[in-house]
Design a protein around this motif. Structure first.
Motif, PDB file in Angstrom:
ATOM      1  N   LEU A 191       0.821  -1.216   0.000  1.00 28.35           N
ATOM      2  CA  LEU A 191       0.000   0.000   0.000  1.00 28.35           C
ATOM      3  C   LEU A 191       0.855   1.265   0.000  1.00 28.35           C
ATOM      4  O   LEU A 191       0.465   2.283  -0.572  1.00 28.35           O
ATOM      5  CB  LEU A 191      -0.952   0.002   1.198  1.00 28.35           C
ATOM      6  N   LEU A 192       2.021   1.196   0.634  1.00 26.20           N
ATOM      7  CA  LEU A 192       2.924   2.358   0.701  1.00 26.20           C
ATOM      8  C   LEU A 192       3.374   2.843  -0.668  1.00 26.20           C
ATOM      9  O   LEU A 192       3.743   4.004  -0.829  1.00 26.20           O
ATOM     10  CB  LEU A 192       4.162   2.008   1.527  1.00 26.20           C
ATOM     11  N   LYS A 193       3.339   1.975  -1.661  1.00 28.45           N
ATOM     12  CA  LYS A 193       3.753   2.373  -3.007  1.00 28.45           C
ATOM     13  C   LYS A 193       2.870   3.495  -3.551  1.00 28.45           C
ATOM     14  O   LYS A 193       3.326   4.326  -4.323  1.00 28.45           O
ATOM     15  CB  LYS A 193       3.722   1.167  -3.948  1.00 28.45           C
ATOM     16  N   ASN A 194       1.595   3.498  -3.133  1.00 28.55           N
ATOM     17  CA  ASN A 194       0.661   4.490  -3.676  1.00 28.55           C
ATOM     18  C   ASN A 194      -0.080   5.323  -2.639  1.00 28.55           C
ATOM     19  O   ASN A 194      -0.675   6.340  -2.993  1.00 28.55           O
ATOM     20  CB  ASN A 194      -0.378   3.780  -4.553  1.00 28.55           C
ATOM     21  N   TYR A 195      -0.070   4.891  -1.375  1.00 33.50           N
ATOM     22  CA  TYR A 195      -0.867   5.580  -0.361  1.00 33.50           C
ATOM     23  C   TYR A 195      -0.053   5.834   0.901  1.00 33.50           C
ATOM     24  O   TYR A 195       0.847   5.067   1.237  1.00 33.50           O
ATOM     25  CB  TYR A 195      -2.112   4.746  -0.005  1.00 33.50           C
ATOM     26  N   ASN A 196      -0.392   6.902   1.584  1.00 31.29           N
ATOM     27  CA  ASN A 196       0.214   7.226   2.867  1.00 31.29           C
ATOM     28  C   ASN A 196      -0.276   6.184   3.875  1.00 31.29           C
ATOM     29  O   ASN A 196      -1.432   6.221   4.290  1.00 31.29           O
ATOM     30  CB  ASN A 196      -0.192   8.644   3.268  1.00 31.29           C
ATOM     31  N   THR A 197       0.576   5.235   4.228  1.00 31.70           N
ATOM     32  CA  THR A 197       0.184   4.078   5.024  1.00 31.70           C
ATOM     33  C   THR A 197       1.162   3.867   6.169  1.00 31.70           C
ATOM     34  O   THR A 197       2.363   4.091   6.014  1.00 31.70           O
ATOM     35  CB  THR A 197       0.177   2.807   4.135  1.00 31.70           C
ATOM     36  N   SER A 198       0.638   3.414   7.307  1.00 30.15           N
ATOM     37  CA  SER A 198       1.489   3.158   8.459  1.00 30.15           C
ATOM     38  C   SER A 198       0.931   2.026   9.308  1.00 30.15           C
ATOM     39  O   SER A 198      -0.276   1.950   9.533  1.00 30.15           O
ATOM     40  CB  SER A 198       1.606   4.422   9.320  1.00 30.15           C
ATOM     41  N   LEU A 199       1.821   1.175   9.794  1.00 29.96           N
ATOM     42  CA  LEU A 199       1.448   0.228  10.840  1.00 29.96           C
ATOM     43  C   LEU A 199       1.283   1.016  12.135  1.00 29.96           C
ATOM     44  O   LEU A 199       1.954   2.035  12.330  1.00 29.96           O
ATOM     45  CB  LEU A 199       2.552  -0.812  11.050  1.00 29.96           C
ATOM     46  N   ILE A 200       0.432   0.559  13.010  1.00 29.50           N
ATOM     47  CA  ILE A 200       0.298   1.164  14.325  1.00 29.50           C
ATOM     48  C   ILE A 200       0.199   0.038  15.348  1.00 29.50           C
ATOM     49  O   ILE A 200      -0.511  -0.946  15.137  1.00 29.50           O
ATOM     50  CB  ILE A 200      -0.912   2.127  14.414  1.00 29.50           C
ATOM     51  N   PHE A 201       0.947   0.187  16.437  1.00 28.32           N
ATOM     52  CA  PHE A 201       0.958  -0.827  17.483  1.00 28.32           C
ATOM     53  C   PHE A 201       1.477  -0.221  18.774  1.00 28.32           C
ATOM     54  O   PHE A 201       2.088   0.844  18.772  1.00 28.32           O
ATOM     55  CB  PHE A 201       1.809  -2.043  17.072  1.00 28.32           C
ATOM     56  N   GLN A 202       1.230  -0.924  19.842  1.00 23.77           N
ATOM     57  CA  GLN A 202       1.662  -0.478  21.157  1.00 23.77           C
ATOM     58  C   GLN A 202       3.170  -0.653  21.288  1.00 23.77           C
ATOM     59  O   GLN A 202       3.736  -1.637  20.815  1.00 23.77           O
ATOM     60  CB  GLN A 202       0.939  -1.302  22.226  1.00 23.77           C
ATOM     61  N   LYS A 203       3.816   0.314  21.926  1.00 22.02           N
ATOM     62  CA  LYS A 203       5.252   0.223  22.148  1.00 22.02           C
ATOM     63  C   LYS A 203       5.571  -1.083  22.867  1.00 22.02           C
ATOM     64  O   LYS A 203       4.843  -1.494  23.743  1.00 22.02           O
ATOM     65  CB  LYS A 203       5.730   1.414  22.973  1.00 22.02           C
TER      66      LYS A 203
ATOM     67  N   LYS B  34      -6.383  -6.746  -3.114  1.00 22.04           N
ATOM     68  CA  LYS B  34      -7.368  -6.490  -4.177  1.00 22.04           C
ATOM     69  C   LYS B  34      -8.658  -5.909  -3.587  1.00 22.04           C
ATOM     70  O   LYS B  34      -9.189  -4.911  -4.081  1.00 22.04           O
ATOM     71  CB  LYS B  34      -7.656  -7.788  -4.936  1.00 22.04           C
ATOM     72  N   GLU B  35      -9.148  -6.523  -2.522  1.00 26.27           N
ATOM     73  CA  GLU B  35     -10.376  -6.042  -1.872  1.00 26.27           C
ATOM     74  C   GLU B  35     -10.173  -4.651  -1.266  1.00 26.27           C
ATOM     75  O   GLU B  35     -11.056  -3.789  -1.350  1.00 26.27           O
ATOM     76  CB  GLU B  35     -10.809  -7.018  -0.776  1.00 26.27           C
ATOM     77  N   ILE B  36      -9.028  -4.429  -0.656  1.00 29.88           N
ATOM     78  CA  ILE B  36      -8.743  -3.132  -0.036  1.00 29.88           C
ATOM     79  C   ILE B  36      -8.657  -2.043  -1.091  1.00 29.88           C
ATOM     80  O   ILE B  36      -9.200  -0.944  -0.909  1.00 29.88           O
ATOM     81  CB  ILE B  36      -7.460  -3.202   0.810  1.00 29.88           C
ATOM     82  N   LEU B  37      -7.987  -2.323  -2.203  1.00 29.38           N
ATOM     83  CA  LEU B  37      -7.872  -1.315  -3.267  1.00 29.38           C
ATOM     84  C   LEU B  37      -9.241  -0.958  -3.853  1.00 29.38           C
ATOM     85  O   LEU B  37      -9.504   0.213  -4.174  1.00 29.38           O
ATOM     86  CB  LEU B  37      -6.918  -1.795  -4.360  1.00 29.38           C
ATOM     87  N   GLU B  38     -10.117  -1.945  -3.982  1.00 29.58           N
ATOM     88  CA  GLU B  38     -11.478  -1.655  -4.445  1.00 29.58           C
ATOM     89  C   GLU B  38     -12.208  -0.760  -3.433  1.00 29.58           C
ATOM     90  O   GLU B  38     -12.921   0.165  -3.814  1.00 29.58           O
ATOM     91  CB  GLU B  38     -12.250  -2.959  -4.658  1.00 29.58           C
TER      92      GLU B  38
END
Length: 191
Positions: free
Chosen positions: A40-52, A167-171
Motif C-alpha cells: 500500500l505504501l507504493k501508492n498511499y500514505n500508510t502506516s502500521l500502528i501498534f503499542q510500544k 485487491k479487496e482493499i484497493l477496491e
C-alpha cells in the motif's frame, strides 16, 4: 440494534494498519500485515500502528531498514489520537477497530474465527474479508473451537493471502475516493 456512526475522514489522510487482536487466533499475522503495508505504501500514505514494546526489536529494525512507516503508541489516548487522524483503518476483529468505527473512520476488517454478522461495524464505510470454511461460525459468534483458541491450524486466517486482501482493499479505497500519493503531490504543487 445497530448504529451507524457518521463518516468522518479526509480523503488525503493516512491508512492505519493494526496487526493485533485480543487473542492470537483472531490475528491474520504480522508478516502478512507488513507485506500489505509495503504494498500500500507504493501508492498511499500508510502506516502500521501498534503499542510500544508489542513488536520485537528485530522486526522494528526490518521496518526501519525497509522504510516501512510505523507508529508506536504508549497509551490508549495516543492510539485514539492517531485513529482520529486516519482515513482508513485496517485490522483484525479488535478493540482499536471499534474505536475507529466510533470516530467515523472507514474500516476494513479481516475475520477468522469470529462471525462478522455478530461484530462488524455497520454501514457502507465498513468492509470485511473472510475465508468461510466448514468450521467457520455461521449461526454463532465464534467458531466451535473456543473462538479459534483450540484450533490446531487456524486455516481460516492462514489461507487468506495478501494478494486477495490487497485487491479487496484497493477496491474499497476507490469507493472511499482516497487520494493516492501522486494526487497528493500534484495538489501540493498547485498550492
Amino acid at each position: 440494534n445497530s448504529f451507524e456512526y457518521p463518516p468522518n475522514y479526509e480523503k488525503d489522510g493516512i491508512i492505519l494498519i493494526h496487526p493485533f487482536a485480543g487473542w492470537a487466533a483472531k490475528e491474520w499475522g504480522l508478516k502478512k500485515y507488513i507485506s500489505l503495508t509495503e504494498r500500500l505504501l507504493k501508492n498511499y500514505n500508510t502506516s502500521l500502528i501498534f503499542q510500544k514494546s508489542e513488536i520485537e526489536k528485530e522486526v522494528i529494525d526490518y521496518l526501519v531498514a525497509n522504510n516501512i512507516n510505523f507508529i508506536q503508541t504508549n497509551s490508549l489516548g495516543e492510539l485514539i489520537s492517531e485513529i482520529k487522524k486516519c482515513s482508513l483503518f485496517i485490522g483484525n476483529d479488535s478493540g482499536p477497530l471499534y474505536l475507529a468505527n466510533y470516530f467515523g473512520k472507514p474500516t476494513f476488517t479481516i475475520y477468522g474465527p469470529t462471525n462478522p454478522d455478530y461484530s462488524k461495524p455497520f454501514g457502507i464505510f465498513h468492509q470485511q474479508f473472510r475465508n468461510t470454511l466448514k468450521c467457520s461460525p455461521l449461526e454463532t459468534q465464534y467458531c466451535h473451537l473456543a473462538a479459534g483458541r483450540k484450533c490446531p491450524s487456524h486455516e481460516c486466517m492462514f489461507l487468506l493471502d495478501v494478494d486477495s486482501a490487497l485487491k479487496e482493499i484497493l477496491e474499497f479505497i476507490l469507493i472511499l475516493k482516497l487520494s493516492a500519493k501522486q494526487n497528493l503531490k500534484e495538489s501540493e504543487t498547485k498550492n
